[in-house]
Design a protein around this motif. Sequence first.
Motif, PDB file in Angstrom:
ATOM      1  N   GLY A   1       0.779  -1.228   0.000  1.00  0.00           N
ATOM      2  CA  GLY A   1       0.000   0.000   0.000  1.00  0.00           C
ATOM      3  C   GLY A   1       0.810   1.277   0.000  1.00  0.00           C
ATOM      4  N   LEU A   2       2.115   1.185  -0.150  1.00  0.00           N
ATOM      5  CA  LEU A   2       2.973   2.360  -0.035  1.00  0.00           C
ATOM      6  C   LEU A   2       3.365   2.973  -1.380  1.00  0.00           C
ATOM      7  CD1 LEU A   2       5.331   1.229   2.878  1.00  0.00           C
ATOM      8  CD2 LEU A   2       3.301   2.693   2.990  1.00  0.00           C
ATOM      9  N   THR A   3       3.034   2.295  -2.464  1.00  0.00           N
ATOM     10  CA  THR A   3       3.367   2.826  -3.789  1.00  0.00           C
ATOM     11  C   THR A   3       2.170   2.677  -4.718  1.00  0.00           C
ATOM     12  OG1 THR A   3       5.701   2.210  -3.530  1.00  0.00           O
ATOM     13  CG2 THR A   3       4.921   2.668  -5.759  1.00  0.00           C
ATOM     14  N   TRP A   4       1.756   3.784  -5.315  1.00  0.00           N
ATOM     15  CA  TRP A   4       0.680   3.777  -6.304  1.00  0.00           C
ATOM     16  C   TRP A   4       1.278   4.068  -7.672  1.00  0.00           C
ATOM     17  CZ3 TRP A   4      -4.890   3.748  -5.739  1.00  0.00           C
ATOM     18  CH2 TRP A   4      -5.323   3.485  -4.432  1.00  0.00           C
ATOM     19  N   THR A   5       0.886   3.265  -8.667  1.00  0.00           N
ATOM     20  CA  THR A   5       1.363   3.468 -10.029  1.00  0.00           C
ATOM     21  C   THR A   5       0.200   3.869 -10.929  1.00  0.00           C
ATOM     22  OG1 THR A   5       3.123   1.822  -9.724  1.00  0.00           O
ATOM     23  CG2 THR A   5       2.568   2.441 -11.980  1.00  0.00           C
ATOM     24  N   PHE A   6       0.317   5.028 -11.562  1.00  0.00           N
ATOM     25  CA  PHE A   6      -0.698   5.541 -12.486  1.00  0.00           C
ATOM     26  C   PHE A   6      -0.133   5.522 -13.903  1.00  0.00           C
ATOM     27  CE2 PHE A   6      -1.645   7.393  -8.399  1.00  0.00           C
ATOM     28  CZ  PHE A   6      -3.032   7.438  -8.339  1.00  0.00           C
ATOM     29  N   THR A   7      -0.907   4.971 -14.833  1.00  0.00           N
ATOM     30  CA  THR A   7      -0.519   4.975 -16.243  1.00  0.00           C
ATOM     31  C   THR A   7      -1.365   6.009 -16.971  1.00  0.00           C
ATOM     32  OG1 THR A   7       0.027   2.622 -16.145  1.00  0.00           O
ATOM     33  CG2 THR A   7      -0.251   3.605 -18.332  1.00  0.00           C
ATOM     34  N   LEU A   8      -0.722   6.999 -17.583  1.00  0.00           N
ATOM     35  CA  LEU A   8      -1.423   8.122 -18.187  1.00  0.00           C
ATOM     36  C   LEU A   8      -1.788   7.860 -19.640  1.00  0.00           C
ATOM     37  CD1 LEU A   8       0.760  11.123 -16.901  1.00  0.00           C
ATOM     38  CD2 LEU A   8      -1.110   9.937 -15.747  1.00  0.00           C
ATOM     39  N   LYS A   9      -2.820   8.564 -20.116  1.00  0.00           N
ATOM     40  CA  LYS A   9      -3.166   8.550 -21.534  1.00  0.00           C
ATOM     41  C   LYS A   9      -2.004   9.129 -22.342  1.00  0.00           C
ATOM     42  CE  LYS A   9      -8.156   9.306 -20.892  1.00  0.00           C
ATOM     43  NZ  LYS A   9      -9.271  10.266 -21.093  1.00  0.00           N
ATOM     44  N   LYS A  10      -1.834   8.621 -23.528  1.00  0.00           N
ATOM     45  CA  LYS A  10      -0.782   9.142 -24.402  1.00  0.00           C
ATOM     46  C   LYS A  10      -1.308  10.282 -25.265  1.00  0.00           C
ATOM     47  CE  LYS A  10       1.618   4.683 -24.788  1.00  0.00           C
ATOM     48  NZ  LYS A  10       2.079   3.605 -25.715  1.00  0.00           N
TER      49      LYS A  10
ATOM     50  N   LYS B   1       4.764  11.055   0.310  1.00  0.00           N
ATOM     51  CA  LYS B   1       6.217  11.093   0.441  1.00  0.00           C
ATOM     52  C   LYS B   1       6.852  11.727  -0.791  1.00  0.00           C
ATOM     53  CE  LYS B   1      10.243   8.064   1.200  1.00  0.00           C
ATOM     54  NZ  LYS B   1      10.667   6.645   1.383  1.00  0.00           N
ATOM     55  N   SER B   2       6.497  11.217  -1.979  1.00  0.00           N
ATOM     56  CA  SER B   2       7.093  11.753  -3.208  1.00  0.00           C
ATOM     57  C   SER B   2       6.308  11.256  -4.410  1.00  0.00           C
ATOM     58  CB  SER B   2       8.559  11.328  -3.345  1.00  0.00           C
ATOM     59  OG  SER B   2       8.660   9.909  -3.478  1.00  0.00           O
ATOM     60  N   ALA B   3       6.506  11.941  -5.542  1.00  0.00           N
ATOM     61  CA  ALA B   3       5.953  11.497  -6.822  1.00  0.00           C
ATOM     62  C   ALA B   3       7.095  11.469  -7.830  1.00  0.00           C
ATOM     63  CB  ALA B   3       4.845  12.429  -7.284  1.00  0.00           C
ATOM     64  N   VAL B   4       7.184  10.364  -8.577  1.00  0.00           N
ATOM     65  CA  VAL B   4       8.309  10.153  -9.483  1.00  0.00           C
ATOM     66  C   VAL B   4       7.796   9.731 -10.857  1.00  0.00           C
ATOM     67  CG1 VAL B   4      10.419   8.818  -9.899  1.00  0.00           C
ATOM     68  CG2 VAL B   4       9.771   9.435  -7.556  1.00  0.00           C
ATOM     69  N   ALA B   5       8.370  10.311 -11.899  1.00  0.00           N
ATOM     70  CA  ALA B   5       8.048   9.901 -13.263  1.00  0.00           C
ATOM     71  C   ALA B   5       8.966   8.751 -13.662  1.00  0.00           C
ATOM     72  CB  ALA B   5       8.218  11.073 -14.218  1.00  0.00           C
ATOM     73  N   VAL B   6       8.384   7.571 -13.811  1.00  0.00           N
ATOM     74  CA  VAL B   6       9.171   6.413 -14.253  1.00  0.00           C
ATOM     75  C   VAL B   6       9.511   6.563 -15.734  1.00  0.00           C
ATOM     76  CG1 VAL B   6       9.172   3.896 -14.502  1.00  0.00           C
ATOM     77  CG2 VAL B   6       8.080   4.967 -12.509  1.00  0.00           C
ATOM     78  N   ASP B   7       8.520   6.991 -16.504  1.00  0.00           N
ATOM     79  CA  ASP B   7       8.710   7.380 -17.896  1.00  0.00           C
ATOM     80  C   ASP B   7       7.614   8.391 -18.221  1.00  0.00           C
ATOM     81  OD1 ASP B   7       6.335   5.893 -18.555  1.00  0.00           O
ATOM     82  OD2 ASP B   7       7.533   4.075 -18.735  1.00  0.00           O
TER      83      ASP B   7
ATOM     84  N   GLN C   1       4.680   7.287 -10.425  1.00  0.00           N
ATOM     85  CA  GLN C   1       4.747   6.521  -9.190  1.00  0.00           C
ATOM     86  C   GLN C   1       4.592   7.479  -8.009  1.00  0.00           C
ATOM     87  OE1 GLN C   1       7.697   3.225  -8.831  1.00  0.00           O
ATOM     88  NE2 GLN C   1       8.427   4.324  -7.020  1.00  0.00           N
ATOM     89  N   VAL C   2       3.567   7.255  -7.199  1.00  0.00           N
ATOM     90  CA  VAL C   2       3.331   8.072  -6.014  1.00  0.00           C
ATOM     91  C   VAL C   2       3.694   7.233  -4.788  1.00  0.00           C
ATOM     92  CG1 VAL C   2       1.627   9.334  -4.644  1.00  0.00           C
ATOM     93  CG2 VAL C   2       1.504   9.376  -7.144  1.00  0.00           C
ATOM     94  N   ASN C   3       4.658   7.713  -4.030  1.00  0.00           N
ATOM     95  CA  ASN C   3       5.157   6.994  -2.866  1.00  0.00           C
ATOM     96  C   ASN C   3       4.557   7.583  -1.593  1.00  0.00           C
ATOM     97  OD1 ASN C   3       7.046   5.402  -4.478  1.00  0.00           O
ATOM     98  ND2 ASN C   3       8.184   7.313  -4.696  1.00  0.00           N
ATOM     99  N   LEU C   4       4.109   6.705  -0.688  1.00  0.00           N
ATOM    100  CA  LEU C   4       3.443   7.127   0.538  1.00  0.00           C
ATOM    101  C   LEU C   4       4.251   6.753   1.770  1.00  0.00           C
ATOM    102  CD1 LEU C   4      -0.217   5.989  -0.273  1.00  0.00           C
ATOM    103  CD2 LEU C   4       0.843   8.218  -0.734  1.00  0.00           C
TER     104      LEU C   4
END
Length: 542
Positions: free
Chosen positions: A92-101, A140-146, A151-154
Amino acid sequence: MRVSRISIAAVAIATVFGLSACAGSGAAPTSGKPVEGGTIVYAHQQEPACVFGGWIEQAYLSYQVLDNLVSLDADHKVVPWLAETWKPSDDGLTWTFTLKKGVKFTDGTPVTAAAVAYNFDYWLQGGNSTADVWLAGYYKSAVAVDDTTLQVNLLKPYPRLADNLTQGYFGIQSQHALETRSKEQNCEAPIGSGAFIVKKWNRGQDIVLVRNDDYTSPPANALHTGPAHVDEIDWKFVADPTTRVAALQSGQVNAIYDVPAIQWKTLKGSGFQLDRYVTPGRPQQISFNTQIGPFTDEKVRQAFAYSLDRKTIVDTIGQGVIPFEGNGGVSQTTPGYSTKAADLYSYDPDKANQLLDAAGWSDRDSKGVRTKDGKPLTVVLPYGAGSIINADGAAILQGVKQQASKVGFDVTLIPVPQSELFAGKYSTPQDHDLSVGYWTAVTAGILYINWRPSTAADPNYSNSAFYNDPILEGYILDGNSAADVDTQNADYQKAQDYIAEHALSIGVYDRLSTLAVSPTLKGVWQEHAQGGPTFYDAYFVK
């Protein structure tokens, strides 16, 4: 000379709308044939300081201009918007969102994971106080994997993260605009990827929104794809409810917000579309100052609750439109609602009198106000007149004042202008005894915002009862991080019951979002996170 209310309304309409041609033809019959283009003239009751921000009035506007990661459908289910998919990790500590292109902001820059991550940091660094209070302690943080993977870290599990991100406070802005434009520019005309673009803001009058012809990213619960049907929205600010209704009836406007309860049946019977959304979250409730004054005594708080026939007051003023709400924690449309908390205090003036006697308020002065050691039981209740509390709400508070007086409370109602209210007047324990207001939400997690303990190092200005209790906090935190919905709701219900048992807050009525729409305008609906008007799907008919 006697001047009729109709004449007054006509003068008000002429003043507000000038002598321009009518926006439509009121409730005149139509053939129902769709028409592309045109300008929606919409009368809203309040003007916010910015288009984007932490107040629901701003969320209503920004919803037209900014896209969110996710949306909420009519079944309270989270559905795609800018994000096609989302998933939390097993812990439950990392959420991954895939965005529309291929989605672009209206300044031409791409909607990338990096831009969305920038928005998260922007909110938590002062860009949006309401987004901050929802995420603080968890983010905690938000990171662009690509480019399309965020990736939203909690810091700790937050299973309802996606639900909360459906609120209009979480609209995504162009990173380039936030970095290169002034604060004032981004306030008045934020750059998003939404269906409309801010064209012009005439302060004190209206905001003109124009269609984004390149729009490609509607939420999954929208009624069509592609650009909006209409060319423009003329979002007018009309504070007076009588003027709004008269303008709709005369055809000067196509839709209005905040329909007075007394006008509901009349408009519905005249062929106008009437929509009512009971807002989830904290209802319009009265909370007690537990730090200073007479309400530090639980018996006095309970006596006030028993002194009120809240349902009769609300039913009388609300005309069957405004729902009575007994629960001071969350409204009846909020998941995890406790009926036990809602039903705890029925109208019982005899019990109220007994409690006041037991608390030492046993004498009365010549006006019938109870006294203790020679001091009258006078309590101060300020309220945001015309902002947090509308005209119907002000009438309900007058009913509260009158009923509480029968057992010996002297309630001093103080209408507070929006400018003073938002500047923090009447926000400390020293300047009032009672507080009234709401908080919109999609989950009972709103309880943490309203009841998180306030400390010198970490003040919580939303804790209007000034009540710090580790037991209550524990129930809410358990609910926020519980893995399954049933456990979350059980924990939230414990918190609501605790609030009610200790008479920290009592519900009065549910906060509404209401619309009235001309028969010449179709496809208007209320978004399901906060009940704001949605004009993306709207179109005119002949």
